[in-house]
Design an enzyme around this catalytic site. Sequence first.
Site, PDB file in Angstrom:
ATOM      1  N   MET A  32      99.031  81.959  63.016  1.00  0.00           N
ATOM      2  CA  MET A  32      97.691  81.125  63.052  1.00  0.00           C
ATOM      3  C   MET A  32      98.145  79.918  63.939  1.00  0.00           C
ATOM      4  SD  MET A  32      95.581  82.085  59.667  1.00  0.00           S
ATOM      5  CE  MET A  32      96.417  81.092  58.547  1.00  0.00           C
ATOM      6  N   ALA A  34     100.314  76.283  64.719  1.00  0.00           N
ATOM      7  CA  ALA A  34     101.066  75.154  63.799  1.00  0.00           C
ATOM      8  C   ALA A  34     102.495  75.644  63.715  1.00  0.00           C
ATOM      9  CB  ALA A  34     100.207  75.171  62.393  1.00  0.00           C
ATOM     10  N   LEU A  35     102.920  76.144  64.887  1.00  0.00           N
ATOM     11  CA  LEU A  35     104.393  76.742  64.926  1.00  0.00           C
ATOM     12  C   LEU A  35     105.346  75.967  64.560  1.00  0.00           C
ATOM     13  CD1 LEU A  35     103.539  79.042  68.335  1.00  0.00           C
ATOM     14  CD2 LEU A  35     103.111  79.532  65.879  1.00  0.00           C
ATOM     15  N   GLY A  38     110.544  79.206  62.318  1.00  0.00           N
ATOM     16  CA  GLY A  38     110.230  80.476  61.896  1.00  0.00           C
ATOM     17  C   GLY A  38     109.495  81.274  62.591  1.00  0.00           C
ATOM     18  N   HIS A  39     108.232  80.856  63.195  1.00  0.00           N
ATOM     19  CA  HIS A  39     107.588  81.801  64.275  1.00  0.00           C
ATOM     20  C   HIS A  39     108.346  81.831  65.319  1.00  0.00           C
ATOM     21  CE1 HIS A  39     104.082  79.403  62.317  1.00  0.00           C
ATOM     22  NE2 HIS A  39     103.831  80.687  61.903  1.00  0.00           N
ATOM     23  N   GLY A 149     106.654  87.933  59.391  1.00  0.00           N
ATOM     24  CA  GLY A 149     108.025  87.099  58.837  1.00  0.00           C
ATOM     25  C   GLY A 149     107.859  87.878  57.506  1.00  0.00           C
ATOM     26  N   GLU A 150     109.009  87.943  56.778  1.00  0.00           N
ATOM     27  CA  GLU A 150     109.329  88.272  55.376  1.00  0.00           C
ATOM     28  C   GLU A 150     108.812  87.203  54.367  1.00  0.00           C
ATOM     29  OE1 GLU A 150     113.163  89.460  54.678  1.00  0.00           O
ATOM     30  OE2 GLU A 150     112.858  91.426  55.334  1.00  0.00           O
ATOM     31  N   LEU A 186     110.624  77.488  55.727  1.00  0.00           N
ATOM     32  CA  LEU A 186     109.713  77.055  56.662  1.00  0.00           C
ATOM     33  C   LEU A 186     108.159  77.410  56.617  1.00  0.00           C
ATOM     34  CD1 LEU A 186     111.678  76.722  59.828  1.00  0.00           C
ATOM     35  CD2 LEU A 186     111.767  75.285  58.044  1.00  0.00           C
ATOM     36  N   ARG A 189     102.381  75.053  56.412  1.00  0.00           N
ATOM     37  CA  ARG A 189     101.475  74.036  55.202  1.00  0.00           C
ATOM     38  C   ARG A 189     102.727  73.156  54.791  1.00  0.00           C
ATOM     39  NH1 ARG A 189      98.790  79.296  53.851  1.00  0.00           N
ATOM     40  NH2 ARG A 189      96.521  78.884  54.404  1.00  0.00           N
TER      41      ARG A 189
HETATM   42  O1  PAF Z   1     100.913  85.483  58.859  1.00  0.00           O
HETATM   43  C1  PAF Z   1     100.063  84.681  59.329  1.00  0.00           C
HETATM   44  O2  PAF Z   1      99.952  84.017  60.223  1.00  0.00           O
HETATM   45  C2  PAF Z   1      98.551  85.217  59.381  1.00  0.00           C
HETATM   46  O3  PAF Z   1      98.426  85.763  58.022  1.00  0.00           O
HETATM   47  C3  PAF Z   1      98.412  86.671  60.385  1.00  0.00           C
HETATM   48  C4  PAF Z   1      99.319  87.634  60.216  1.00  0.00           C
HETATM   49  C5  PAF Z   1      98.571  85.895  61.898  1.00  0.00           C
HETATM   50  C6  PAF Z   1      97.007  86.877  60.157  1.00  0.00           C
HETATM   51  O4  PAF Z   1      96.055  86.200  60.480  1.00  0.00           O
END
Ligand code: PAF
Length: 283
Positions: A32, A34-35, A38-39, A149-150, A186, A189
């Site tokens: 979603m 706002a990386l 972790g992403h 991610g876990e 991380l 939010r």
């Molecule tokens: O984990 C997230 O960022 C969201 O829930 C996802 C998997 C991208 C679905 O909108």
Amino acid sequence: MPLPIVRTVADLRAQVSAWKRAGERVGFVPTMGALHEGHLSLVRLARTKAQRVVASVFVNPTQFGPNEDFDAYPRDEARDARLLESAGCDLLFAPTVGEMYPRGFSTTVTVAGVSEPLDGQARPGHFQGVATVVSKLLNQAQPDVAVFGEKDYQQLQVIRRLVRDLDMPVEIVGAPTARAEDGLALSSRNAYLTPEERQTAARLNQAMREAIATLRDGGRIDAAEAAAVEALKAAGFGRIDYVEVRDAEDLSRLGPGPLGGRPARILAAAVLGRTRLIDNMAV
Ligand code: PAF
């Protein structure tokens, strides 16, 4: 070179099919935006499993409740694109809400069982929104492998169940949670936390570690959970949605006595100021 961005399902599919025709495996990392680190670790993991990596950035309205932070959710596409490119991503899919939910959209995906407890209780409708958008994203991108991610452990288990139940031809890979030095998981939010709350936030992970130590010493699950809740209250957390030890796969309830032989996971969600934090660990 700036990261190529596509906004329509047709353009996404054209690029992915071209890669597949050339014999390349395609990895996918839905986000979603706002990386954070972790992403980026998900993108790097996807890179080790595929020659091409697609990431999506879509703040999915259907997974937010009416009083949640959909409007406030941080959005900065240019920054996200730069970070994705630096982590080795090949393509960003950034659809509009209209592309994802055109007029007349009427389908909702519900995964019974594993989506019902924990965040399923605390955030009614959340996992239907997640399951619906993830089903769409996987059908749109048609990747060979998708990495989640876990950190969102219940979400990961919901997606694993969904993909098995609907025979989706994609391998789901869970990636370990990236943490700050003090243990805080991380999360996009975390940006909502004040400096003082940021100090306190690390108690969430510490309380879980203390509970795990108690359980490994043969302590009772109910006592370990209750002690963690008390520790969070004492640290200044407000609403505590749950601190629970559950079966690591189907998230069914374990306890109240000591751990049995089943693989277990401790999961927690609690509010600090205006920020809801979640975390989980293997027991
Ligand atoms: O984990 C997230 O960022 C969201 O829930 C996802 C998997 C991208 C679905 O909108």
